[in-house]
Design an enzyme around this catalytic site. Structure first.
Site, PDB file in Angstrom:
ATOM      1  N   CYS A   2       0.660  -1.031   0.033  1.00 38.55           N
ATOM      2  CA  CYS A   2      -0.040   0.187   0.107  1.00 38.55           C
ATOM      3  C   CYS A   2       0.524   1.304   0.203  1.00 38.55           C
ATOM      4  CB  CYS A   2      -1.118   0.047   0.770  1.00 38.55           C
ATOM      5  SG  CYS A   2      -2.420   1.028   0.836  1.00 38.55           S
ATOM      6  N   GLU A 111      -2.734   0.699  -6.095  1.00 36.53           N
ATOM      7  CA  GLU A 111      -1.703  -0.419  -6.613  1.00 36.53           C
ATOM      8  C   GLU A 111      -0.717  -0.070  -7.925  1.00 36.53           C
ATOM      9  OE1 GLU A 111       1.289  -2.000  -6.155  1.00 36.53           O
ATOM     10  OE2 GLU A 111       0.569  -2.319  -3.857  1.00 36.53           O
TER      11      GLU A 111
END
Length: 252
Positions: A2, A111
């Site tokens: 993350c 992402e």
């Protein structure tokens, strides 16, 4: 992992989902990056019998965990993520895993799928299919600098990706179900071994991944355009890659 996330839900929604009160209205944030302040949820102080105060507290922290024993922050890596498999034993996270587990409210995260052959990357906006707020598993530490000022810092916990997400990245943040919020935050009676079952990737049908443009690569781009759907890049077309702006710290 993350490296960027978003919180676009309202303060009212946050208060309802996480059982907190007194959260000031805040603007939607479409591109939250490391070192920036982030909203966190922690277990509140013990309430007296009959108290109608919320059970959890909301607190802003800096994204990038600093263990209390660090002497020189400038000479210490930016810990934005912690591997759930080793958090209970690794020196940087052991104390936080036992005593300061938190939730990090989010509307979703970003992402990058990377292609080794061409060097290209495709950004994805990853959000719950039901559009609801997420409570990501996190850890917190309070660091005291040389001047005696305290800084609350935080990091996400990650796990190996589920099969659906592996094509994008091999790790992903851990989402705690609302029914497990109290158990996750209870550091008084719940040791790391008691909540180990929560340290896993979400079910495969929980998230949807939406291809978005390279706008999100730059920290300065904070508009809703970061989440606008685009056609995924064709990695068979060789192009010179555009570097991701990591001026706010290492993302992976």
């Amino acid at each position: 992992m993350c490296g960027r996330f978003s919180l676009t839900h309202s303060s009212d929604a946050l208060e309802n989902v996480f059982s907190v009160a007194g959260v000031e209205n805040f603007p939607p944030r479409y591109n939250i990056a490391p070192t920036q302040p982030i909203m966190t949820i922690s277990a509140g102080l013990l309430r007296m019998a009959g108290s109608n105060l919320p059970e959890q507290d909301a607190l802003l922290m800096r994204w990038g965990l600093l263990p209390s024993w660090v002497k020189d922050p400038s000479d210490f890596p930016l810990l934005i993520n912690a591997r759930s498999e080793t958090a209970a034993t690794k020196a940087s996270f052991r104390n936080a895993m036992r005593h300061r587990r938190i939730l990090i409210p989010a509307s979703g995260f970003y992402e990058w799928q990377r292609d080794k052959e061409t060097g290209q990357s495709q950004a994805y906006w990853v959000r719950p299919k039901d559009g609801e707020l997420i409570g990501f598993a996190g850890l917190a530490e309070t660091y005291m600098n040389k001047d005696g000022a305290e800084i609350d810092t935080a990091a996400f916990l990650t796990a190996p990706s589920n099969k659906q997400f592996q094509a994008i990245h091999h790790r992903m943040p851990i989402a705690i179900a609302e029914t497990d919020f109290k158990r996750w935050l209870d550091c008084r009676t719940q040791e790391p071994r008691h909540i180990a079952d929560l340290l896993r990737a979400p079910d495969e049908d929980f998230f949807e991944a939406i291809a978005v443009s390279d706008l999100v690569n730059k920290v300065s781009n904070t508009s809703p355009e970061n989440q606008k759907h685009v056609t995924p890049k064709d990695f068979t077309q060789k192009k010179k890659p555009k570097p991701i702006d990591d001026s706010q710290g290492s993302l992976f």
